[in-house]
Design a protein around this motif. Sequence first.
Motif, PDB file in Angstrom:
ATOM      1  N   MET A 126      -0.655 -16.553   0.211  1.00  0.00           N
ATOM      2  CA  MET A 126      -0.057 -15.462  -0.645  1.00  0.00           C
ATOM      3  C   MET A 126      -1.002 -14.618  -1.382  1.00  0.00           C
ATOM      4  N   ILE A 127      -2.200 -15.385  -1.936  1.00  0.00           N
ATOM      5  CA  ILE A 127      -3.354 -14.713  -2.548  1.00  0.00           C
ATOM      6  C   ILE A 127      -3.823 -13.847  -1.552  1.00  0.00           C
ATOM      7  N   TYR A 128      -4.115 -14.193  -0.305  1.00  0.00           N
ATOM      8  CA  TYR A 128      -4.813 -13.519   0.573  1.00  0.00           C
ATOM      9  C   TYR A 128      -3.913 -12.098   0.890  1.00  0.00           C
ATOM     10  N   VAL A 129      -2.614 -12.455   1.046  1.00  0.00           N
ATOM     11  CA  VAL A 129      -1.882 -11.090   1.289  1.00  0.00           C
ATOM     12  C   VAL A 129      -1.853 -10.143   0.093  1.00  0.00           C
ATOM     13  N   LEU A 130      -1.952 -10.680  -1.078  1.00  0.00           N
ATOM     14  CA  LEU A 130      -1.977  -9.730  -2.262  1.00  0.00           C
ATOM     15  C   LEU A 130      -3.279  -9.144  -2.132  1.00  0.00           C
ATOM     16  N   GLU A 131      -4.459  -9.786  -1.743  1.00  0.00           N
ATOM     17  CA  GLU A 131      -5.607  -8.950  -1.854  1.00  0.00           C
ATOM     18  C   GLU A 131      -5.530  -7.954  -0.848  1.00  0.00           C
ATOM     19  N   ASP A 132      -4.682  -8.240   0.221  1.00  0.00           N
ATOM     20  CA  ASP A 132      -4.875  -7.140   1.323  1.00  0.00           C
ATOM     21  C   ASP A 132      -4.051  -6.011   1.067  1.00  0.00           C
ATOM     22  N   ASN A 133      -2.916  -6.268   0.009  1.00  0.00           N
ATOM     23  CA  ASN A 133      -1.993  -5.075  -0.718  1.00  0.00           C
ATOM     24  C   ASN A 133      -3.095  -4.148  -1.440  1.00  0.00           C
ATOM     25  N   ILE A 134      -3.757  -4.810  -2.207  1.00  0.00           N
ATOM     26  CA  ILE A 134      -4.672  -4.128  -3.254  1.00  0.00           C
ATOM     27  C   ILE A 134      -5.820  -3.234  -2.475  1.00  0.00           C
ATOM     28  N   MET A 135      -6.625  -3.900  -1.534  1.00  0.00           N
ATOM     29  CA  MET A 135      -7.406  -3.058  -0.753  1.00  0.00           C
ATOM     30  C   MET A 135      -6.806  -1.739  -0.030  1.00  0.00           C
ATOM     31  N   GLY A 136      -5.797  -2.267   0.524  1.00  0.00           N
ATOM     32  CA  GLY A 136      -4.780  -1.149   1.368  1.00  0.00           C
ATOM     33  C   GLY A 136      -4.546  -0.209   0.399  1.00  0.00           C
ATOM     34  N   THR A 137      -4.431  -0.206  -0.563  1.00  0.00           N
ATOM     35  CA  THR A 137      -4.035   0.563  -1.957  1.00  0.00           C
ATOM     36  C   THR A 137      -5.106   1.435  -2.094  1.00  0.00           C
ATOM     37  N   ILE A 138      -6.269   1.195  -2.087  1.00  0.00           N
ATOM     38  CA  ILE A 138      -7.409   1.667  -2.329  1.00  0.00           C
ATOM     39  C   ILE A 138      -7.750   2.736  -1.137  1.00  0.00           C
ATOM     40  N   LEU A 139      -7.679   2.247   0.080  1.00  0.00           N
ATOM     41  CA  LEU A 139      -7.827   3.094   1.135  1.00  0.00           C
ATOM     42  C   LEU A 139      -6.767   4.344   1.319  1.00  0.00           C
ATOM     43  N   LEU A 140      -5.544   4.047   1.055  1.00  0.00           N
ATOM     44  CA  LEU A 140      -4.679   4.929   1.011  1.00  0.00           C
ATOM     45  C   LEU A 140      -4.900   5.936  -0.032  1.00  0.00           C
ATOM     46  N   ILE A 141      -5.621   5.722  -1.155  1.00  0.00           N
ATOM     47  CA  ILE A 141      -5.952   6.644  -2.326  1.00  0.00           C
ATOM     48  C   ILE A 141      -7.116   7.559  -1.616  1.00  0.00           C
ATOM     49  N   GLN A 142      -8.071   7.074  -1.048  1.00  0.00           N
ATOM     50  CA  GLN A 142      -9.107   7.526  -0.615  1.00  0.00           C
ATOM     51  C   GLN A 142      -8.513   8.705   0.354  1.00  0.00           C
ATOM     52  N   ILE A 143      -7.559   8.241   1.553  1.00  0.00           N
ATOM     53  CA  ILE A 143      -7.245   9.332   2.454  1.00  0.00           C
ATOM     54  C   ILE A 143      -6.550  10.225   1.735  1.00  0.00           C
ATOM     55  N   TYR A 144      -5.591   9.904   1.103  1.00  0.00           N
ATOM     56  CA  TYR A 144      -5.015  11.170   0.056  1.00  0.00           C
ATOM     57  C   TYR A 144      -5.909  11.841  -0.553  1.00  0.00           C
ATOM     58  N   ASN A 145      -6.972  11.638  -1.281  1.00  0.00           N
ATOM     59  CA  ASN A 145      -8.117  12.452  -1.717  1.00  0.00           C
ATOM     60  C   ASN A 145      -8.840  13.255  -0.808  1.00  0.00           C
ATOM     61  N   THR A 146      -9.062  12.898   0.409  1.00  0.00           N
ATOM     62  CA  THR A 146      -9.769  13.538   1.385  1.00  0.00           C
ATOM     63  C   THR A 146      -8.722  14.676   1.900  1.00  0.00           C
ATOM     64  N   TRP A 147      -7.429  14.214   2.012  1.00  0.00           N
ATOM     65  CA  TRP A 147      -6.430  15.381   2.439  1.00  0.00           C
ATOM     66  C   TRP A 147      -6.335  16.438   1.298  1.00  0.00           C
ATOM     67  N   ARG A 148      -6.300  16.033   0.131  1.00  0.00           N
ATOM     68  CA  ARG A 148      -5.986  17.079  -0.844  1.00  0.00           C
ATOM     69  C   ARG A 148      -7.457  17.802  -1.120  1.00  0.00           C
ATOM     70  N   ALA A 149      -8.639  17.412  -0.975  1.00  0.00           N
ATOM     71  CA  ALA A 149      -9.691  17.970  -0.911  1.00  0.00           C
ATOM     72  C   ALA A 149     -10.008  19.101   0.237  1.00  0.00           C
ATOM     73  N   GLU A 150      -9.544  18.721   1.542  1.00  0.00           N
ATOM     74  CA  GLU A 150      -9.645  19.647   2.376  1.00  0.00           C
ATOM     75  C   GLU A 150      -8.449  20.564   2.544  1.00  0.00           C
ATOM     76  N   ARG A 151      -7.325  20.265   2.014  1.00  0.00           N
ATOM     77  CA  ARG A 151      -6.640  21.494   1.789  1.00  0.00           C
ATOM     78  C   ARG A 151      -6.992  22.490   0.874  1.00  0.00           C
ATOM     79  N   LYS A 152      -7.652  22.004  -0.353  1.00  0.00           N
ATOM     80  CA  LYS A 152      -7.899  22.837  -1.456  1.00  0.00           C
ATOM     81  C   LYS A 152      -9.123  23.751  -1.003  1.00  0.00           C
ATOM     82  N   LYS A 153     -10.127  23.089  -0.048  1.00  0.00           N
ATOM     83  CA  LYS A 153     -11.121  23.811   0.625  1.00  0.00           C
ATOM     84  C   LYS A 153     -10.548  24.856   1.618  1.00  0.00           C
TER      85      LYS A 153
END
Length: 276
Positions: free
Chosen positions: A228-255
């Motif tokens: 369960m802890i392993y899967v929870l860790e997966d959730n946390i790291m996955g959230t960080i990656l999604l935030i990075q992808i969103y920030n990239t998309w927002r930066a490219e859109r602004k550019k």
Amino acid sequence: MLIVLLLFSVSVQLTSQKNDEQSEGYKLIIFSESCYDQFFGETELSNQCISDTISRTISILMIAFAILNQLPQILKIFKSQSTQGISFNAYYTELYLFSFITAYNIYKGTKFILYGENVIVGLEYCVVLSLFLFYDKDLNFHQWLFKAVFFITINTPLFVGLGPQWIFDMTIYINMSLLFMARFLQIRLNCRNRNTGQLSLLTQLQNYAGSIARLFTLFNDDADFSYMIYVLEDNIMGTILLIQIYNTWRAERKKNKNSDDKSTELTCKEIKYDQI
């Protein structure tokens, strides 16, 4: 290759369903005998039965649709003919994770429907890693072959039962470390490049949704706490990656927006008053 993976996923799903039906007496794939009587008979329907049925349905769907997990990433690499922004070491490290978590669950005697998607996605990771041979100029065949042989050498004893006892007992903790390292390598590359390159948003969303769903099934089935802890860790790291992808998309859109505004401004300045 994808057709082979699809056939394999269907076969392992049917095999797991057959084994579950023989050992636990399931009807219509998702209903245990007692729950089947409650759903379709006159017996009062219990909350536990509803929870168990939903959990089993989610697990089976996760295995059935695991073939779609890396498909967007594979297609994006084919379309762009580039692996820019995708960490080979991250995928390679996470491949160990899928292998070890499968060996761990086999050792623990966990029901296949609680980890089957790891087998399917692991095979898809092999496809992604193979694409680096064609689209990553920094990776030569000898390096790739060495890593492939090393992977097989390390993992084969675990699946044939020749590994030492302590390896199986420590597998889940090894997987936690591998998961952190794999995701950290990709997150660090994203930070270094200040974008996520050819990393597929759809694939990351599927990973995130799958980890959320798996967390629910594990709590419902009283699975091993470490898992369960392993899967929870997966959730946390996955959230960080999604935030990075969103920030990239927002930066490219602004550019792109700034480029369009600048182009429009230059065009207006070029127009002479006597031309209006």
